[in-house]
Design an enzyme around this catalytic site. Structure first.
Site, PDB file in Angstrom:
ATOM      1  N   CYS A  49       0.194  -8.047  -5.436  1.00 20.68           N
ATOM      2  CA  CYS A  49       0.714  -8.797  -4.615  1.00 20.68           C
ATOM      3  C   CYS A  49       0.019 -10.600  -4.863  1.00 20.68           C
ATOM      4  O   CYS A  49       0.169 -10.794  -6.043  1.00 20.68           O
ATOM      5  CB  CYS A  49       0.533  -8.816  -2.917  1.00 20.68           C
ATOM      6  SG  CYS A  49       2.011 -10.383  -2.456  1.00 20.68           S
ATOM      7  N   GLU A  81       1.231   0.225  -1.524  1.00 21.87           N
ATOM      8  CA  GLU A  81       0.301   0.936  -0.233  1.00 21.87           C
ATOM      9  C   GLU A  81       1.040   0.799   0.689  1.00 21.87           C
ATOM     10  O   GLU A  81       0.367   1.151   1.805  1.00 21.87           O
ATOM     11  CB  GLU A  81      -1.620  -0.242  -0.686  1.00 21.87           C
ATOM     12  CG  GLU A  81      -1.030  -1.499  -0.121  1.00 21.87           C
ATOM     13  CD  GLU A  81      -0.893  -2.260  -0.422  1.00 21.87           C
ATOM     14  OE1 GLU A  81      -1.279  -3.533  -0.219  1.00 21.87           O
ATOM     15  OE2 GLU A  81       0.187  -2.268  -1.367  1.00 21.87           O
ATOM     16  N   HIS A  90       4.198  -3.375  -2.789  1.00 27.31           N
ATOM     17  CA  HIS A  90       2.939  -3.326  -2.184  1.00 27.31           C
ATOM     18  C   HIS A  90       2.915  -1.766  -2.098  1.00 27.31           C
ATOM     19  O   HIS A  90       3.524  -1.437  -1.655  1.00 27.31           O
ATOM     20  CB  HIS A  90       2.836  -3.560  -0.566  1.00 27.31           C
ATOM     21  CG  HIS A  90       1.864  -5.121  -0.573  1.00 27.31           C
ATOM     22  ND1 HIS A  90       1.090  -5.107  -0.747  1.00 27.31           N
ATOM     23  CD2 HIS A  90       2.688  -5.736  -0.410  1.00 27.31           C
ATOM     24  CE1 HIS A  90       1.268  -6.684  -0.020  1.00 27.31           C
ATOM     25  NE2 HIS A  90       1.927  -7.063   0.342  1.00 27.31           N
TER      26      HIS A  90
END
Length: 257
Positions: A121, A223, A221
């Site tokens: 990001c 994650e 993202h």
């Protein structure tokens, strides 16, 4: 755990260790950053986390000097003066110029010495700015993040198409993927040596990589809790492969002698 990479050091570089004025946002960021660190440890990396705003650029470079790989994670907008932009734009967040300066220096050193580096990001945007690119300061199309919702609902799910010949496509094992993102800025002019590695449905760049150095950035993202289950693991495996290839190159002259 992958024993081959045990004790290899991965440094996860965050923006700041505290946001007392924005506790909900800080809590969300910490969930994401903690997932990066935890999954990397599971994959066999020895992980160090450091907040770039809490140290000087010189200290950040010292702390990361022995890193075998680096991940620059998400957070606030990059301070505009680093890419020739102006303040006062729509959606502007807090800025952390000390963090920006340190993270930019990390990217530039990684390019010089060949350290594998992944930007997530904001990390992608730092990569682009560090190599002379700039940013579109605000997009508001409802694709890249959910608008006017609580922070826990801000991540938007959308498709991304990877460049078939990209290193990123090789790591992820396909060219059509689903991602979760939450950003309002995007790459405009690509930095020196960078190429687009993925695009969103609206044509905006969603990933980039360096044409020769092991530097990759994803605007989404991997994650995030609701991201595809193997996405982060595959990106971490890609860093491990890049580290292994770098080690072979470094060792080759000694072997030849």
């Amino acid at each position: 755990m992958n024993q081959e990479f045990t004790n290899r050091m991965l440094v996860v570089v965050e923006v700041t260790g505290a946001r007392p004025d924005r506790p909900a946002y800080h809590a969300k960021v910490q969930v994401l950053n903690s997932r990066v660190a935890a999954d990397a440890e599971t994959a066999g990396w020895a992980v160090t986390r450091v907040a770039a705003a809490d140290v000087t650029s010189v200290e950040l470079l010292r702390i990361t000097a022995d890193a075998d790989a680096i991940i620059i994670v998400g957070g606030e907008d990059v301070t505009p003066h680093f890419y020739g932009g102006a303040t006062g734009y729509e959606g502007e967040t807090a800025h952390f110029p000390v963090a920006d300066e340190g993270q930019i220096a990390l990217v530039q050193r990684a390019l010089l010495v060949g350290t594998p580096l992944l930007g997530i990001c904001r990390g992608l945007q730092i990569i682009n700015v560090a190599l002379g690119g700039n940013l579109v300061q605000h997009i508001d199309d409802g694709i890249h993040k959910n608008i006017d919702v609580p922070i826990d609902q801000i991540l938007s799910t959308h498709d991304v198409v990877l460049a078939a010949d990209s290193t990123l496509a090789a790591s992820l094992g396909r060219i059509d993927i689903s991602v979760q993102s939450a950003h309002h800025q995007i790459v405009d002019r690509l930095g020196a040596g960078l190429v687009a590695a993925a695009h969103a449905p609206d044509g905006l760049i969603e990933a980039l990589e360096h044409e020769s150095a092991p530097i990759t950035g994803v605007q989404w993202h991997p994650e995030a809790p609701d991201s595809p289950v193997d996405q982060l693991a595959r990106l971490l495996a890609g860093l491990a492969e890049q580290h292994g290839a770098r080690s072979l190159r470094v060792d080759a002259p000694a072997l030849a002698a």
